[in-house]
Design an enzyme around this catalytic site. Structure first.
Site, PDB file in Angstrom:
ATOM      1  N   GLU A 155      11.484  39.527 -42.662  1.00 65.87           N
ATOM      2  CA  GLU A 155      12.236  38.923 -41.551  1.00 65.87           C
ATOM      3  C   GLU A 155      12.432  40.003 -40.491  1.00 65.87           C
ATOM      4  OE1 GLU A 155      15.246  36.227 -42.635  1.00 65.87           O
ATOM      5  OE2 GLU A 155      16.144  36.166 -40.624  1.00 65.87           O
ATOM      6  N   GLU A 281      25.121  32.250 -40.984  1.00 64.94           N
ATOM      7  CA  GLU A 281      23.819  31.647 -40.704  1.00 64.94           C
ATOM      8  C   GLU A 281      23.295  30.868 -41.911  1.00 64.94           C
ATOM      9  OE1 GLU A 281      21.526  35.017 -39.191  1.00 64.94           O
ATOM     10  OE2 GLU A 281      22.394  34.704 -37.207  1.00 64.94           O
ATOM     11  N   ARG A 331      31.612  33.724 -29.463  1.00 62.97           N
ATOM     12  CA  ARG A 331      31.023  34.365 -30.646  1.00 62.97           C
ATOM     13  C   ARG A 331      31.421  35.838 -30.750  1.00 62.97           C
ATOM     14  NH1 ARG A 331      24.594  34.576 -32.238  1.00 62.97           N
ATOM     15  NH2 ARG A 331      24.671  36.572 -33.299  1.00 62.97           N
ATOM     16  N   ASP A 360      24.704  40.817 -31.570  1.00 60.83           N
ATOM     17  CA  ASP A 360      23.581  40.961 -32.494  1.00 60.83           C
ATOM     18  C   ASP A 360      22.488  41.871 -31.939  1.00 60.83           C
ATOM     19  OD1 ASP A 360      21.941  40.603 -34.631  1.00 60.83           O
ATOM     20  OD2 ASP A 360      21.338  38.560 -34.149  1.00 60.83           O
ATOM     21  N   GLU A 382      26.346  49.336 -38.868  1.00 63.71           N
ATOM     22  CA  GLU A 382      24.984  48.798 -39.053  1.00 63.71           C
ATOM     23  C   GLU A 382      24.267  48.780 -37.708  1.00 63.71           C
ATOM     24  OE1 GLU A 382      24.640  45.009 -41.193  1.00 63.71           O
ATOM     25  OE2 GLU A 382      22.825  44.523 -40.059  1.00 63.71           O
ATOM     26  N   GLU A 388      14.032  44.124 -33.091  1.00 63.93           N
ATOM     27  CA  GLU A 388      14.043  42.677 -32.866  1.00 63.93           C
ATOM     28  C   GLU A 388      14.225  42.294 -31.392  1.00 63.93           C
ATOM     29  OE1 GLU A 388      16.969  40.666 -35.240  1.00 63.93           O
ATOM     30  OE2 GLU A 388      16.570  38.729 -34.317  1.00 63.93           O
TER      31      GLU A 388
HETATM   32  C1  GCV Z   1      18.512  38.538 -41.607  1.00 60.70           C
HETATM   33  C2  GCV Z   1      20.006  37.998 -36.603  1.00 60.70           C
HETATM   34  C3  GCV Z   1      18.545  37.904 -36.932  1.00 60.70           C
HETATM   35  C4  GCV Z   1      18.340  37.292 -38.307  1.00 60.70           C
HETATM   36  C5  GCV Z   1      19.114  38.136 -39.335  1.00 60.70           C
HETATM   37  C6  GCV Z   1      20.587  38.151 -38.926  1.00 60.70           C
HETATM   38  C7  GCV Z   1      21.422  39.031 -39.826  1.00 60.70           C
HETATM   39  O1  GCV Z   1      20.548  36.745 -36.401  1.00 60.70           O
HETATM   40  O2  GCV Z   1      17.879  37.180 -35.938  1.00 60.70           O
HETATM   41  O3  GCV Z   1      16.973  37.292 -38.594  1.00 60.70           O
HETATM   42  O4  GCV Z   1      18.970  37.643 -40.641  1.00 60.70           O
HETATM   43  O5  GCV Z   1      20.691  38.667 -37.624  1.00 60.70           O
HETATM   44  O6  GCV Z   1      21.702  40.164 -39.416  1.00 60.70           O
HETATM   45  O7  GCV Z   1      21.794  38.618 -40.903  1.00 60.70           O
END
Ligand code: GCV
Length: 674
Positions: A155, A281, A331, A360, A382, A388
């Site tokens: 991912e 999520e 958010r 994010d 983190e 990304e």
């Molecule tokens: C692993 C974001 C990313 C997701 C990721 C999420 C997270 O939303 O797009 O792919 O999921 O962060 O950190 O859990």
């Protein structure tokens, strides 16, 4: 070496093939064996010299050149146990080097530091080198989080498939060991190998289908001082145990986890603990049962405690089913609103893992207010080196300048100043389980990171987590020299590219802290309204008059999550840092910035500038044609050319969008598509 393209290549410093070097070691064990192996590889590569190992101090003393590895208990006056165990001291004097450390891992770090110093100072004659260094890691936990799935996909992975999993099987091979070496060399001491979204087959990692392979893997990593952790599924008692609930306050559930923990640590004695994404999520969590995250985390922590295990619990909890029409829900507030009321309720072996910003991993966000808020809780910062939202390892974007800014940010949690670095080191509030984690950027591409220059982020993250005082530039210089060797032009040009790359990326993508103008789902490329009418809570709310989200006390109130005076600073557009001004404020396009530019002119200017700078990267790289190994040269060139073209796409899409919204022309009459 099977997998080339990284900083352990050991470019030859001198051709003279002198006598061997004696290593004296009084300590035994796997880590020390590996440390000695590193010395052998390093000295052979740098000088073509062989090493001989002795356990007789007399032989070492008589030899002209030697390295002595010895253990020593903690540094007096330091009250942090974890730090004592990982410190090292290195004294080199004309061919004799003594590395003293608090643990085997400390010795390994000392060995890597010796090899690094020889390279960095381009020491062509080890026998005449004099040098001393003492090091205590800044953070107890220095971790990589892999988001690898058991089918082999990753991912947000941009450098090939997983080298941990394929077709629901665990892969163990040379690459595992090479990876352990590589990350240990920069001070990483913990990792998770599976995605935080734990579903389907991944839930079964904590069953005997996988224990034997996991044990082998954890032993390879622990041979380099690295603890293996696993991401787990909070609903495992239902999916694996056949219970009808995963309620953390249910005795059967907590009993199931206790038994599971016993089973796991019996099979994997070197196991570190769990990483948990809960109520986020779509992942299950304590909210389903009307419980808090403290209930959930503490229940797991109790199960892990007898084995010294820890539970890393993510704070990435928000409503991902928001209605875009609802302007009250913000958010950005979610992490603080959920976790701040629980401060002090978490067990000693729970650590909250907090993303650097409240949203994010955007190219720019304010620092999460949780860092300044939580005072009685272990925390991990983190960050994401998987790019990304920062070009997906097709664009160069060296993130250490950004991470350094975050670390040095004064949270104002105390009057005398308290930076994020102070807090995550554990020193501020005397917490033991704290540190830094990065979402990893590696895969099975031959060069590990897809873009060769993205390896600077992997190297940089490790170095920065181990020593938060290092500057981004110092780290970049190290990486360049160790990766490409000592050529002046290469050092200058690559440094320029790296140091410009994050500001450049910000310029041609997201202005003034606004974020999220990306294509939905895969997050690559410009789409200004991509998330605007969606459920993810990530809005810029641009219309023909204004842009930005009002997060002041008159707006969503997010500003107030920061202690004073920070909350005041953000509240007022006159004092709010301008790079974040549209994150905190909704402003008309003709609002004047301190540069004398209007918001709209700033948007146009930065987008033109950013695209020009991306073009400069190609020129700078082209000048290195004769210096860089052909495959690496071509691979990077291809990506820089793509970045150059793609930055123009960003520029034109963003500029046209705002021109069409506002009808305001560019002051300099540059081409904006109507
Ligand atoms: C692993 C974001 C990313 C997701 C990721 C999420 C997270 O939303 O797009 O792919 O999921 O962060 O950190 O859990």
């Amino acid at each position: 070496m099977e997998y080339t393209g990284y900083w352990l290549k050991y470019h030859r410093l001198s051709e003279e093939n002198k006598s061997e070097i004696i290593i004296f070691r009084e300590v035994k064990g796997e880590i020390i064996r590996n440390a000695v192996e590193e010395l052998r590889t390093g000295f052979l590569g740098l000088y073509g010299r062989k090493l001989r190992m002795v356990t007789d101090i007399g032989k070492y003393q008589k030899a002209r050149t030697g390295i002595c590895l010895k253990l020593e208990s903690g540094i007096p006056g330091n009250s942090f146990d974890y730090l004592n165990t990982e410190h090292y001291r290195m004294d080199i004097n004309e061919g004799k080097c003594v590395i003293t450390a608090g643990s085997d891992a400390g010795i390994l770090y000392g060995v890597f530091a010796l090899l690094r110093n020889l390279q960095l100072q381009s020491i062509s004659n080890y026998d005449q080198f004099t040098y001393s260094e003492e090091h205590i890691p800044s953070n107890p936990l220095r971790m990589l989080n892999h988001w690898d799935n058991l089918d082999g996909s990753i991912e947000r992975g941009y450098s090939g498939n997983s080298f941990f999993f394929r077709n629901n099987r665990i892969l163990i091979g040379n690459r595992t060991r090479e990876y352990a070496r590589m990350i240990a060399s920069v001070g990483i001491n913990a990792l998770t190998i599976n995605n935080v979204n734990v579903k389907e087959k991944a839930t079964y990692l904590i069953t005997d289908q996988y224990y034997e392979r996991l044990r082998q893997m954890s032993e390879i990593f622990s041979g380099y001082g690295i603890k293996l952790f696993l991401s787990i599924n909070f609903a495992a008692p239902i999916e694996l145990g056949g219970l009808n609930t995963a309620d953390p306050c249910d005795n059967e559930v907590s009993g199931w986890w206790k038994e599971k923990a016993r089973e796991i640590w019996t099979a994997l004695p070197k196991f570190g603990g769990f990483l948990v994404k809960a109520d986020s999520e779509g992942r299950p969590g304590p909210f389903t049962y009307g419980r808090t995250h403290a209930h959930g985390a503490n229940m797991l922590a109790e199960a892990a405690a007898p084995y010294g295990g820890i539970v890393i619990w993510r704070c990435f909890v928000y409503n991902c089913r928001q209605d875009w029409r609802d302007q009250k829900t913000d958010r950005a507030r979610a992490g603080y609103d959920h976790f701040m009321p629980l401060d002090g309720e978490f067990s000693e072996n729970v650590v909250l893992q907090i993303k650097n910003g409240p949203m994010d991993f955007q190219v720019r966000e304010p620092v999460s207010p949780l860092f300044g808020g939580l005072k009685k809780t272990n925390v991990i910062l983190e960050v994401q080196i998987a790019q990304e939202y920062t070009g997906q390892q097709r664009h160069v974007c060296y993130l250490m300048p950004w991470f350094r800014e975050i670390l040095q940010f004064d949270t104002c949690a105390r009057r005398e100043g308290l930076t994020v670095a102070d807090i995550i080191s554990g020193k501020a509030y005397h917490n033991n389980n704290c540190g830094m984690a990065a979402v990893a950027n590696t895969g099975n591409d031959p060069n590990w990171t897809g873009h060769d220059l993205a390896a600077a982020n992997l190297y940089g993250f490790g170095r920065l987590a181990a020593d938060t005082r290092l500057t981004a530039e110092a780290i970049a210089k190290e990486w360049i020299l160790m990766t490409f060797g000592d050529n002046r032009k290469t050092r200058e040009n690559v440094l320029q590219i790296l140091m410009m790359s994050w500001p450049t990326y910000e310029k041609y993508t997201s202005p003034l802290g606004i974020g999220w103008m990306v294509k939905p789902n895969h997050h690559y490329g410009p789409d200004v309204d991509g998330y605007e009418y969606d459920r993810w809570g990530t809005y810029h709310r641009a219309d023909h008059r204004a842009i930005g989200v009002d997060r002041t006390k008159e707006g969503t109130g997010y500003c107030l999550q920061y202690p004073e005076p920070l909350s005041f600073v953000y509240q007022d557009p006159g004092t709010c840092p301008e790079e974040l001004i549209l994150f905190f404020h909704r402003l008309p396009y003709d609002h004047l910035l301190s540069t004398g530019k209007t918001v709209i002119q700033h948007i146009y200017d930065t987008h033109f500038e950013g695209a020009e700078e991306a073009e400069l990267f190609v020129t700078l790289w082209n000048e290195l044609r004769d210096q860089i190994e052909e495959t690496v040269y071509q691979r990077v060139l291809e990506r820089l050319l793509l970045q150059k073209e793609h930055s123009k796409e960003w520029r034109d899409v963003i500029n046209s969008y705002f021109y069409r919204k506002t009808g305001i022309t560019d002051q300099y009459g540059r081409k904006i598509y109507e």
